[in-house]
Design a protein around this motif. Structure first.
Motif, PDB file in Angstrom:
ATOM      1  N   VAL A 149      -4.006   4.400   4.226  1.00 19.23           N
ATOM      2  CA  VAL A 149      -3.224   5.058   3.051  1.00 19.23           C
ATOM      3  C   VAL A 149      -3.498   4.264   1.834  1.00 19.23           C
ATOM      4  O   VAL A 149      -2.568   3.897   0.896  1.00 19.23           O
ATOM      5  CB  VAL A 149      -1.811   5.191   3.135  1.00 19.23           C
ATOM      6  CG1 VAL A 149      -1.182   6.268   4.135  1.00 19.23           C
ATOM      7  CG2 VAL A 149      -1.097   3.764   3.496  1.00 19.23           C
ATOM      8  N   LEU A 150      -4.869   4.254   1.377  1.00 17.90           N
ATOM      9  CA  LEU A 150      -5.379   3.368   0.244  1.00 17.90           C
ATOM     10  C   LEU A 150      -4.612   4.023  -1.002  1.00 17.90           C
ATOM     11  O   LEU A 150      -4.664   3.220  -1.644  1.00 17.90           O
ATOM     12  CB  LEU A 150      -7.063   3.290   0.429  1.00 17.90           C
ATOM     13  CG  LEU A 150      -7.456   2.339  -0.867  1.00 17.90           C
ATOM     14  CD1 LEU A 150      -7.039   0.908  -0.470  1.00 17.90           C
ATOM     15  CD2 LEU A 150      -8.943   2.405  -0.778  1.00 17.90           C
ATOM     16  N   LYS A 151      -4.763   5.530  -1.005  1.00 19.47           N
ATOM     17  CA  LYS A 151      -4.350   6.116  -2.193  1.00 19.47           C
ATOM     18  C   LYS A 151      -3.019   5.567  -2.526  1.00 19.47           C
ATOM     19  O   LYS A 151      -2.753   5.415  -3.805  1.00 19.47           O
ATOM     20  CB  LYS A 151      -4.687   7.730  -1.983  1.00 19.47           C
ATOM     21  CG  LYS A 151      -5.899   8.251  -1.909  1.00 19.47           C
ATOM     22  CD  LYS A 151      -5.749   9.599  -1.562  1.00 19.47           C
ATOM     23  CE  LYS A 151      -6.990  10.486  -1.118  1.00 19.47           C
ATOM     24  NZ  LYS A 151      -6.562  11.668  -0.603  1.00 19.47           N
ATOM     25  N   SER A 152      -2.221   5.474  -1.324  1.00 18.48           N
ATOM     26  CA  SER A 152      -0.762   5.082  -1.655  1.00 18.48           C
ATOM     27  C   SER A 152      -0.890   3.783  -2.529  1.00 18.48           C
ATOM     28  O   SER A 152       0.111   3.488  -3.264  1.00 18.48           O
ATOM     29  CB  SER A 152       0.028   5.198  -0.676  1.00 18.48           C
ATOM     30  OG  SER A 152       0.369   6.637  -0.204  1.00 18.48           O
ATOM     31  N   VAL A 153      -1.657   2.806  -1.616  1.00 14.52           N
ATOM     32  CA  VAL A 153      -1.683   1.498  -2.015  1.00 14.52           C
ATOM     33  C   VAL A 153      -2.125   1.362  -3.654  1.00 14.52           C
ATOM     34  O   VAL A 153      -1.446   0.592  -4.387  1.00 14.52           O
ATOM     35  CB  VAL A 153      -2.735   0.629  -1.125  1.00 14.52           C
ATOM     36  CG1 VAL A 153      -2.769  -0.835  -1.886  1.00 14.52           C
ATOM     37  CG2 VAL A 153      -2.109   0.623   0.240  1.00 14.52           C
ATOM     38  N   LEU A 154      -3.001   2.216  -4.031  1.00 13.58           N
ATOM     39  CA  LEU A 154      -3.552   2.291  -5.356  1.00 13.58           C
ATOM     40  C   LEU A 154      -2.761   2.713  -6.289  1.00 13.58           C
ATOM     41  O   LEU A 154      -2.859   2.624  -7.392  1.00 13.58           O
ATOM     42  CB  LEU A 154      -4.832   2.973  -5.588  1.00 13.58           C
ATOM     43  CG  LEU A 154      -6.333   2.110  -4.664  1.00 13.58           C
ATOM     44  CD1 LEU A 154      -7.314   2.785  -4.730  1.00 13.58           C
ATOM     45  CD2 LEU A 154      -6.155   0.819  -5.274  1.00 13.58           C
TER      46      LEU A 154
END
Lengths: 314, 500
Positions: free
Chosen positions: B154-159
């Motif tokens: 879930v890199l989008k959430s992290v970013l």
């Protein structure tokens, strides 16, 4: 006779330097004795536990890994070059930050005191002219209220009255005068009562003095004699009251700035205290010490000039 | 008599002229076109998004943006980026939206964004909380490679987390990409903004954010007509705002949760039965009544999220008493339970920055007294310091538990054994395995299912007891009557903030 004043001046200068050093040392030590570590607090504000390496780097960057005496010497050295260091929170020069806010606090504190002295003196005269009149009752009420009602409650009341109900001022986004009018009124409200009662008491005492009787014998009415010959005594007495009121002005200014949302020193100092922003707190304490010391000196000089008798006795 | 009249007249004339002068100044200023005024109880501590929580504040102020953000429905959506694709376990490609510019006119390129985010990662430990240290490598003008230290689906959430706000270091201060740009900043007090001409649909209004240290001051300023948007008005001031037809107050649910954190390092609270008894005793509806708003919640997440569980178990004081009996705590003569001569007495802490928590204290004290637990209520100005010190029994805490729209944030930080904010001091193998599974789960339904299991395990062991999903109140002038608050305090000044 010529050498004595020079010697005294030299001694006074040395005393001044020693006093300043003590003030700086006291401010430095007091702030550093506050519980809580600024690095820990700063890392905690990031919502995660900082590792030791991060904390060490931050401590080194801020110079907090140096021995305390060296930090003190660095700070004094910086001050001598008009460099008060940088704020831990904003990373901006502390002197510039304080300088931007000082005019607001200065205007509120001194404006409130000035208004308090002016209205207090007028109220004191009015009370003396009619001892059981409205002015006398009002001044007594102000004194009792200033001792019993919390300043923040009065500040909220003033805000509600002048900005919400009467719409006289716009304390948040109005002109600078509008923004400080409410806080000045709060400081003045608390200062007026004591000055009124001291003025009243002084004038009562004046009326039993021989020179006042002489003025009456010359044909002046009692009120005219009080106006013409009571002023000097009133100034001396009010100057004595002004010294403790300076302390109130600092606290009252802080409360009213917070309630009225003025961008003065108070909100900034509250933030600095929470984050243990050493550079800010140290310089603020020094500024307060210097202001109180200077004001105290000016008041003493004024009293000596108007009534030199205490100096002569000493 | 003549002297007295002169004195009275002088006094009256001085006061009248003072106020009249001020009123005249007030009217002259009113005539001028003024910006939209936003009043709130917090403001950025500085403009550097790499420092502390400034990234969050600058996004909330409508100045900074992330690569991805969370929309009003809780979904992660592109902001500066257009897409992100996974290239390997720990490698991702992120593509930027074309045509975007910083507020100083500089094009938003992969090299600019990589430099900005690398600096954030270097300087702000908060950026490393979810997946460790990230590396950003520009590939071409609009593409960059992101390498994570731990795998994440879930890199989008992290970013979308606030640590990854993008800012470019310019010669005259940082440049951002949000709908507004900074005109002037008084640290801790005011932030003056103007429309960013390089944003997609520049606003037609300037904005000034004014910080009030006290909620009541904010309410009075709103009532006086000076504030167009008063964010998070105190409950007790609502009647004052609503009584005036010129202003409206909108109440909206937030994604914060009010929680009770139980210190499992304490002998009394190390017993799971005691913690569960406390949880079973709490009447959440009564708390909602006390704080006059919000929804009872037994979930770690607000119900607006798909992983938030809306069900709330009924209060069961008889069951709670039986659990305490089983744990050896027997009722004493004064109604307080004892065990081996030790009274069942605990400290319950709150902090004044969230006034609702203080309101909840006496309610909880009375509820726990009903099953024989004596509670001493206390306040602290430094909640985080207290939480880290472990010198408390129960700490009431307000937390946005899914700031980037993903459930992994809260359990990873607060419930995992190695969580940076494991204030409960709880170490549970089952929870650690669930947290690890959530970090690696890819499919949305799979993540929701694991989040539900985390909720269930938390309810079972009760190291943290969810209490209420609060509601906040926003005062609006006629100019901003159509403004719809959402996103808690993460997105207050937005691109759609405009007046007719």
């Amino acid at each position: 006779m010529e050498t004595l004043p020079h010697a005294m001046r030299g001694r006074r200068f040395l005393e001044g330097v020693a006093f300043l050093f003590l003030v700086l040392a006291a401010a430095f030590l007091f702030v550093r004795m506050l519980p809580g570590d600024p690095v820990d607090i700063r890392l905690q504000s990031s919502m995660v536990a900082g590792d030791e390496a991060t904390a060490a780097v931050m401590r080194s960057t801020l110079g907090l890994d140096q021995p305390l005496w060296l930090q003190f010497v660095d700070w004094i050295g910086g001050l001598s070059r008009l460099d008060g260091g940088r704020s831990l929170a904003s990373d901006r020069p502390v002197l510039a930050e304080l300088a931007a806010r000082l005019p607001w606090s200065f205007a509120i504190g001194n404006g409130g005191l000035l208004l308090g002295v002016t209205f207090g003196t007028l109220l004191g005269y009015a009370s003396c002219f009619h001892r059981h009149g409205i002015a006398s009752a009002f001044s007594r009420m102000l004194v009792i209220a200033s001792q019993s009602i919390p300043s923040f409650a009065v500040a909220f009341l003033v805000f509600w009255l002048v900005a919400v109900e009467l719409q006289w001022i716009r304390p948040v986004f109005g002109s600078p005068i509008e923004r400080i009018a409410g806080p000045i009124l709060v400081v003045a409200l608390f200062a007026t009562g004591p000055f009124a009662r001291v003025t009243f008491g002084t004038l009562v005492a004046v009326q039993s003095s021989s020179w006042f009787m002489t003025a009456l014998a010359k044909g002046l009415s009692r009120k005219r004699a009080m106006i013409a010959h009571g002023g000097r005594s009133v100034v001396v007495a009010n100057a004595a009251v002004l010294v403790p009121e300076l302390g109130w002005a600092v606290g009252g200014t802080a409360v009213s700035e917070i309630v009225f949302g003025v961008s003065g020193l108070s909100a900034y100092i509250v933030e600095a205290a929470a984050s243990r922003d050493y550079a800010v707190l140290q310089l603020y304490l020094v500024a307060i010490f210097v202001w109180l010391g200077t004001a105290h000196g000016c008041i003493t000089a004024l009293r000596s000039r108007i009534d030199p008798r205490p100096e002569v006795r000493r | 008599m003549q002297d007295l009249s002169i004195s009275r007249r002088a006094l009256f004339a001085s006061a009248t002229s003072f106020m009249a002068g001020i009123a005249a100044l007030s009217r002259s200023t009113l005539a001028q076109q003024r910006p939209l005024i936003i009043g709130q109880t917090f403001i950025a501590g500085g403009l550097d998004v790499a420092e502390g929580s400034a990234g969050w504040a600058m996004v909330s102020h409508g100045v900074a943006e992330n690569l991805f953000t969370v929309d009003r429905y809780g979904h992660v959506v592109p902001q500066l980026a257009s897409s992100a694709s996974r290239d390997g376990d720990m490698a991702w490609s992120v593509t930027l939206s074309p045509g975007r510019r910083f507020s100083d006119g500089t094009p938003v390129t992969a090299s600019e964004v990589s430099a900005a985010l690398s600096r954030n990662v270097e300087r702000n430990p908060a950026t490393r909380a979810s997946v460790g240290r990230l590396q950003f490598i520009p590939i071409d003008d609009l593409t960059m490679r992101v390498i994570t230290e731990r795998p994440t689906p879930v890199l989008k959430s992290v970013l979308a987390e606030w640590g990854f706000a993008v800012a470019r270091a310019g010669s005259s201060g940082p440049a951002f990409t949000g709908p507004f740009r900074v005109v002037s900043f008084e640290t801790g007090s005011r932030l003056a903004l103007e429309p960013n001409p390089h944003w997609q649909r520049p606003s037609s209004h300037s904005v000034t954010i004014v910080r009030f240290q006290d909620g009541q001051s904010l309410a009075l300023a709103f009532r006086s007509g000076e504030i167009d948007l008063a964010f998070n008005l105190p409950v007790e001031s609502l009647g004052m705002g609503r009584a005036d037809g010129l202003r409206t107050v909108k109440t909206f649910p937030v994604a914060y949760q009010y929680l009770a954190i139980l210190n499992t390092r304490r002998t009394v609270l190390s017993d799971e039965r005691v913690r569960r008894a406390i949880s079973m005793t709490i009447d959440r509806a009564q708390i909602v009544q006390a704080i006059r708003g919000g929804k009872p919640s037994a979930s770690l997440w607000a119900s607006i999220f798909p992983f938030g569980d809306v069900s709330v178990s009924p209060t069961d004081r008889r069951g709670a008493a039986m659990l305490l009996d089983e744990a050896g705590w027997v009722p004493g003569s004064d109604g307080v339970r004892t065990k081996n001569g030790v009274r069942l007495s605990i400290s319950l802490w709150a902090y004044p920055q969230r006034p609702d928590l203080a309101t909840m204290q006496p309610v909880l004290r009375s509820q726990l007294a009903a099953i024989g637990i004596a509670v001493e209520t206390r306040m602290t100005e430094q909640a985080t310091t207290l939480a880290r010190s472990g010198d408390f029994d129960i700490l009431l805490w307000a937390q946005h538990t899914a700031p980037a729209g993903d459930p992994a944030f809260f359990p990873g930080l607060f419930l995992a054994s190695d969580g940076g904010n494991n204030f409960a001091g709880w170490h549970d193998g089952a929870m650690d395995r669930l947290v690890a599974a959530l970090r690696n789960a890819v499919r949305p339904d799979e993540r929701v299912a694991i989040a539900r299991q985390i909720d269930a395990r938390t309810r079972e062991a009760a190291p943290v007891i969810p209490l209420v999903t609060p509601e906040w109140h926003v005062g609006l002038s006629q100019r901003l009557a159509s403004y719809e608050p959402w996103g808690s305090d993460y997105y207050i000044v937005r691109g759609d903030l405009t007046a007719p």
